[in-house]
Write an enzyme that holds these catalytic residues in place. Structure first.
Site, PDB file in Angstrom:
ATOM      1  N   PRO A   2     -14.098  -0.924 -25.376  1.00 37.97           N
ATOM      2  CA  PRO A   2     -14.702  -2.088 -24.730  1.00 37.97           C
ATOM      3  C   PRO A   2     -14.206  -3.385 -25.352  1.00 37.97           C
ATOM      4  O   PRO A   2     -14.060  -3.492 -26.567  1.00 37.97           O
ATOM      5  CB  PRO A   2     -16.203  -1.883 -24.990  1.00 37.97           C
ATOM      6  CG  PRO A   2     -16.354  -0.417 -25.202  1.00 37.97           C
ATOM      7  CD  PRO A   2     -15.096   0.026 -25.883  1.00 37.97           C
ATOM      8  N   GLU A   3     -13.952  -4.382 -24.502  1.00 38.03           N
ATOM      9  CA  GLU A   3     -13.492  -5.669 -25.002  1.00 38.03           C
ATOM     10  C   GLU A   3     -14.682  -6.607 -25.175  1.00 38.03           C
ATOM     11  O   GLU A   3     -15.828  -6.270 -24.863  1.00 38.03           O
ATOM     12  CB  GLU A   3     -12.414  -6.216 -24.070  1.00 38.03           C
ATOM     13  CG  GLU A   3     -11.272  -5.210 -23.914  1.00 38.03           C
ATOM     14  CD  GLU A   3      -9.967  -5.793 -23.384  1.00 38.03           C
ATOM     15  OE1 GLU A   3      -9.732  -7.004 -23.526  1.00 38.03           O
ATOM     16  OE2 GLU A   3      -9.160  -5.004 -22.842  1.00 38.03           O
ATOM     17  N   LYS A  52     -15.942  -7.772 -30.917  1.00 40.27           N
ATOM     18  CA  LYS A  52     -16.339  -6.429 -30.504  1.00 40.27           C
ATOM     19  C   LYS A  52     -17.503  -5.884 -31.325  1.00 40.27           C
ATOM     20  O   LYS A  52     -17.772  -4.687 -31.307  1.00 40.27           O
ATOM     21  CB  LYS A  52     -15.133  -5.486 -30.596  1.00 40.27           C
ATOM     22  CG  LYS A  52     -13.977  -5.905 -29.692  1.00 40.27           C
ATOM     23  CD  LYS A  52     -12.808  -4.950 -29.786  1.00 40.27           C
ATOM     24  CE  LYS A  52     -11.650  -5.407 -28.901  1.00 40.27           C
ATOM     25  NZ  LYS A  52     -10.508  -4.473 -28.935  1.00 40.27           N
ATOM     26  N   ARG A 121     -13.949 -11.587 -41.536  1.00 36.50           N
ATOM     27  CA  ARG A 121     -12.698 -10.884 -41.250  1.00 36.50           C
ATOM     28  C   ARG A 121     -12.241 -11.086 -39.811  1.00 36.50           C
ATOM     29  O   ARG A 121     -11.208 -10.541 -39.403  1.00 36.50           O
ATOM     30  CB  ARG A 121     -12.881  -9.384 -41.522  1.00 36.50           C
ATOM     31  CG  ARG A 121     -13.301  -9.044 -42.931  1.00 36.50           C
ATOM     32  CD  ARG A 121     -13.217  -7.560 -43.193  1.00 36.50           C
ATOM     33  NE  ARG A 121     -14.108  -6.781 -42.346  1.00 36.50           N
ATOM     34  CZ  ARG A 121     -15.363  -6.455 -42.670  1.00 36.50           C
ATOM     35  NH1 ARG A 121     -15.871  -6.879 -43.817  1.00 36.50           N
ATOM     36  NH2 ARG A 121     -16.109  -5.740 -41.859  1.00 36.50           N
ATOM     37  N   ASN A 162      -6.669  -4.589 -24.952  1.00 33.75           N
ATOM     38  CA  ASN A 162      -5.381  -4.358 -24.301  1.00 33.75           C
ATOM     39  C   ASN A 162      -5.297  -4.957 -22.889  1.00 33.75           C
ATOM     40  O   ASN A 162      -4.241  -5.418 -22.472  1.00 33.75           O
ATOM     41  CB  ASN A 162      -5.086  -2.862 -24.240  1.00 33.75           C
ATOM     42  CG  ASN A 162      -3.601  -2.573 -24.251  1.00 33.75           C
ATOM     43  OD1 ASN A 162      -2.785  -3.487 -24.272  1.00 33.75           O
ATOM     44  ND2 ASN A 162      -3.240  -1.308 -24.236  1.00 33.75           N
ATOM     45  N   ARG A 254      -0.368   0.626 -29.775  1.00 35.23           N
ATOM     46  CA  ARG A 254      -1.061   0.475 -28.492  1.00 35.23           C
ATOM     47  C   ARG A 254      -0.039   0.260 -27.384  1.00 35.23           C
ATOM     48  O   ARG A 254       1.003  -0.365 -27.595  1.00 35.23           O
ATOM     49  CB  ARG A 254      -2.022  -0.720 -28.525  1.00 35.23           C
ATOM     50  CG  ARG A 254      -3.141  -0.613 -29.543  1.00 35.23           C
ATOM     51  CD  ARG A 254      -4.104   0.528 -29.243  1.00 35.23           C
ATOM     52  NE  ARG A 254      -4.767   0.351 -27.972  1.00 35.23           N
ATOM     53  CZ  ARG A 254      -5.883  -0.369 -27.801  1.00 35.23           C
ATOM     54  NH1 ARG A 254      -6.423  -1.003 -28.830  1.00 35.23           N
ATOM     55  NH2 ARG A 254      -6.445  -0.454 -26.613  1.00 35.23           N
TER      56      ARG A 254
END
Length: 264
Positions: A2-3, A52, A121, A162, A254
């Site tokens: 999930p984005e 996320k 981060r 992605n 990816r």
């Protein structure tokens, strides 16, 4: 995976369903038993997201930190809920609705100050009002890594996955292999503005919608029930704009998708 728009949408939903009320929290699977017991019966004060990462805040400064990863998902049901089905890491039950969390990469209890250890981060999140795109631009403009890799780096921009990566670069006609040092300030500013708008649509609609109206025709979506994309998961198919064959390759683990004619 999930984005970012999915996590922000979940945060809004959970705020609406459970915010400012006591909730029941359990771990039918058992892997979050201690954390669930610590907040069971407490007031769910609010929910928010950064990239996320999803945060459930409880009275007393306790927070449940969730990262869905590749396989995590919430399923919702009205109360009373039936018996848990499958490996339910966490069950959250309010007055009218409940939700089950399965398969997350992370589901842990932390203290409020520890949120800073998570977000330090992460890069700016396009969906947050406090996002500072200058931080992302600084990292991109000084990096020789490809822009295709940089956009997927959560320490550069938080929440891009992605689909948004591939589609954003297509919409701005940028070769995904171009180094960050070769991205202009105006190009970045235009991409950031577009990304913010696209992700807001994703939150509102619950789907990633990237096709401009004049291109929303031709070959169907890449999967059942999915909106059309320009290049994502369309390897070998004709570009919706120029007709060239969409290409794919692996970039830092990816799959990358792009049009070799439009993105130069």
């Amino acid at each position: 995976m999930p984005e970012g728009h999915t996590l922000h949408r979940l945060a809004r939903l959970h705020q609406k369903r459970f915010g400012r009320t006591p909730v029941l929290v359990s771990s039918p699977q058992g892997r979050f038993a201690d954390g669930a017991a610590a907040v069971n019966g407490a007031v769910f004060t609010r929910a928010d997201a950064w990239g996320k990462h999803l945060f459930h805040h409880y009275e007393g400064g306790r927070v449940v930190h969730i990262h869905l990863g590749l396989y995590g998902a919430f399923t919702e049901a009205r109360v009373p809920m039936g018996l848990p089905v499958g490996q339910v890491r966490m069950r959250l039950v309010g007055a009218e609705y409940g939700t089950d969390l399965r398969g997350p990469t992370r589901c842990e209890l932390i203290a409020e100050p520890e949120i800073a250890d998570v977000v330090v981060r992460l890069g700016p999140d396009p969906l947050r009002k406090d996002a500072d795109p200058a931080l992302a631009w600084k990292r991109i403009s000084k990096s020789r890594r490809t822009i295709g890799a940089l956009l997927m780096d959560q320490s550069v921009i938080a929440g891009v996955g992605n689909v948004y990566r591939s589609e954003l670069l297509f919409r701005h006609r940028i070769d995904p292999y171009r180094p960050g040092t070769h991205i202009g300030q105006t190009e970045f500013d235009d991409m950031w503005t577009d990304l913010v708008a696209l992700m807001k649509v994703g939150v509102r609609r619950g789907k990633i919608i990237v096709i401009r109206p004049e291109h929303d025709h031709g070959a169907p979506a890449y999967g059942p029930g999915r909106p059309r994309t320009y290049v994502y998961r369309r390897a070998g198919e004709a570009c919706r704009v120029c007709g060239a064959s969409v290409r794919t390759a692996e970039l830092e683990g990816r799959n990358l998708f792009w049009c070799p004619d439009c993105q130069v």
